[in-house]
Design a protein around this motif. Structure first.
Motif, PDB file in Angstrom:
ATOM      1  N   LEU A  67     -48.041 -44.920  88.104  1.00 51.33           N
ATOM      2  CA  LEU A  67     -47.624 -43.526  88.244  1.00 51.33           C
ATOM      3  C   LEU A  67     -47.801 -43.071  89.685  1.00 51.33           C
ATOM      4  O   LEU A  67     -48.781 -43.442  90.336  1.00 51.33           O
ATOM      5  CB  LEU A  67     -48.480 -42.623  87.352  1.00 51.33           C
ATOM      6  N   SER A  68     -46.874 -42.236  90.167  1.00 46.24           N
ATOM      7  CA  SER A  68     -47.099 -41.594  91.467  1.00 46.24           C
ATOM      8  C   SER A  68     -48.139 -40.500  91.258  1.00 46.24           C
ATOM      9  O   SER A  68     -48.460 -40.126  90.125  1.00 46.24           O
ATOM     10  CB  SER A  68     -45.793 -41.000  92.005  1.00 46.24           C
ATOM     11  N   ASP A  69     -48.701 -39.965  92.343  1.00 47.27           N
ATOM     12  CA  ASP A  69     -49.754 -38.960  92.242  1.00 47.27           C
ATOM     13  C   ASP A  69     -49.279 -37.716  91.500  1.00 47.27           C
ATOM     14  O   ASP A  69     -49.963 -37.201  90.619  1.00 47.27           O
ATOM     15  CB  ASP A  69     -50.263 -38.571  93.630  1.00 47.27           C
ATOM     16  N   LYS A  70     -48.106 -37.209  91.848  1.00 45.15           N
ATOM     17  CA  LYS A  70     -47.584 -35.994  91.220  1.00 45.15           C
ATOM     18  C   LYS A  70     -47.269 -36.229  89.747  1.00 45.15           C
ATOM     19  O   LYS A  70     -47.558 -35.388  88.902  1.00 45.15           O
ATOM     20  CB  LYS A  70     -46.337 -35.508  91.966  1.00 45.15           C
ATOM     21  N   VAL A  71     -46.684 -37.375  89.428  1.00 47.94           N
ATOM     22  CA  VAL A  71     -46.352 -37.673  88.036  1.00 47.94           C
ATOM     23  C   VAL A  71     -47.621 -37.828  87.213  1.00 47.94           C
ATOM     24  O   VAL A  71     -47.674 -37.418  86.055  1.00 47.94           O
ATOM     25  CB  VAL A  71     -45.444 -38.916  87.927  1.00 47.94           C
ATOM     26  N   GLN A  72     -48.675 -38.359  87.809  1.00 53.66           N
ATOM     27  CA  GLN A  72     -49.951 -38.482  87.100  1.00 53.66           C
ATOM     28  C   GLN A  72     -50.475 -37.099  86.713  1.00 53.66           C
ATOM     29  O   GLN A  72     -50.925 -36.895  85.587  1.00 53.66           O
ATOM     30  CB  GLN A  72     -50.967 -39.215  87.975  1.00 53.66           C
ATOM     31  N   VAL A  75     -48.241 -35.786  83.825  1.00 52.11           N
ATOM     32  CA  VAL A  75     -48.553 -36.426  82.545  1.00 52.11           C
ATOM     33  C   VAL A  75     -49.799 -35.786  81.950  1.00 52.11           C
ATOM     34  O   VAL A  75     -49.865 -35.509  80.745  1.00 52.11           O
ATOM     35  CB  VAL A  75     -48.719 -37.952  82.715  1.00 52.11           C
ATOM     36  N   LYS A  76     -50.774 -35.517  82.796  1.00 51.28           N
ATOM     37  CA  LYS A  76     -51.998 -34.862  82.336  1.00 51.28           C
ATOM     38  C   LYS A  76     -51.679 -33.472  81.795  1.00 51.28           C
ATOM     39  O   LYS A  76     -52.169 -33.071  80.741  1.00 51.28           O
ATOM     40  CB  LYS A  76     -52.987 -34.772  83.495  1.00 51.28           C
ATOM     41  N   GLU A  77     -50.836 -32.728  82.500  1.00 55.08           N
ATOM     42  CA  GLU A  77     -50.423 -31.389  82.063  1.00 55.08           C
ATOM     43  C   GLU A  77     -49.638 -31.451  80.753  1.00 55.08           C
ATOM     44  O   GLU A  77     -49.856 -30.637  79.852  1.00 55.08           O
ATOM     45  CB  GLU A  77     -49.562 -30.740  83.146  1.00 55.08           C
ATOM     46  N   LYS A  80     -51.912 -31.952  77.795  1.00 57.51           N
ATOM     47  CA  LYS A  80     -52.575 -30.703  77.385  1.00 57.51           C
ATOM     48  C   LYS A  80     -51.616 -29.823  76.590  1.00 57.51           C
ATOM     49  O   LYS A  80     -52.011 -29.160  75.648  1.00 57.51           O
ATOM     50  CB  LYS A  80     -53.087 -29.950  78.607  1.00 57.51           C
ATOM     51  N   GLN A  81     -50.340 -29.803  76.977  1.00 60.54           N
ATOM     52  CA  GLN A  81     -49.348 -28.987  76.279  1.00 60.54           C
ATOM     53  C   GLN A  81     -49.131 -29.504  74.858  1.00 60.54           C
ATOM     54  O   GLN A  81     -48.950 -28.727  73.936  1.00 60.54           O
ATOM     55  CB  GLN A  81     -48.009 -28.994  77.017  1.00 60.54           C
ATOM     56  N   SER A  82     -49.109 -30.813  74.686  1.00 60.04           N
ATOM     57  CA  SER A  82     -48.832 -31.375  73.363  1.00 60.04           C
ATOM     58  C   SER A  82     -50.002 -31.164  72.409  1.00 60.04           C
ATOM     59  O   SER A  82     -49.800 -31.091  71.198  1.00 60.04           O
ATOM     60  CB  SER A  82     -48.486 -32.861  73.475  1.00 60.04           C
ATOM     61  N   VAL A  83     -51.228 -31.052  72.938  1.00 62.47           N
ATOM     62  CA  VAL A  83     -52.402 -30.825  72.106  1.00 62.47           C
ATOM     63  C   VAL A  83     -52.452 -29.369  71.651  1.00 62.47           C
ATOM     64  O   VAL A  83     -52.817 -29.059  70.528  1.00 62.47           O
ATOM     65  CB  VAL A  83     -53.708 -31.200  72.859  1.00 62.47           C
ATOM     66  N   ALA A  84     -52.042 -28.467  72.533  1.00 69.12           N
ATOM     67  CA  ALA A  84     -52.123 -27.022  72.222  1.00 69.12           C
ATOM     68  C   ALA A  84     -51.119 -26.589  71.191  1.00 69.12           C
ATOM     69  O   ALA A  84     -50.196 -27.173  70.843  1.00 69.12           O
ATOM     70  CB  ALA A  84     -51.912 -26.212  73.496  1.00 69.12           C
TER      71      ALA A  84
END
Length: 84
Positions: A67-72, A75-77, A80-84
């Motif tokens: 993963l590139s830094d921004k894509v990483q 993905v983290k964001e 979090k959206q899918s859990v909420a």
């Protein structure tokens, strides 16, 4: 090496990015293997800001993609959206 990174689109002053799987030697907006989502940093109203197919991202990571830094961060964001 296969990378998951952003490919720019949109107009001047209105960026829009596709999250793509590509060989790292290809140009930023060049040929890609697969499109796994998009990121719209200037989304407003009901327009989605981030859409990612996390299953496909995980599949590519299991095959050794990086993963590139921004894509990483995206993905983290998205996780979090899918859990909420």
């Amino acid at each position: 090496m296969v990378k998951i990174r952003l490919s720019r689109g949109g107009a001047k002053g209105r960026p829009f990015y596709h999250v793509v799987v590509t060989d790292q030697r290809n140009k930023r907006d060049g040929r890609s293997i697969e499109r796994v989502g998009f990121y719209n940093p200037v989304a407003s109203g009901k327009d989605p800001r981030l859409v990612l197919n996390l299953e496909r991202v995980q599949a590519w990571l299991s095959k050794g993609a990086q993963l590139s830094d921004k894509v990483q961060a995206l993905v983290k964001e998205a996780g979090k959206q899918s859990v909420a």
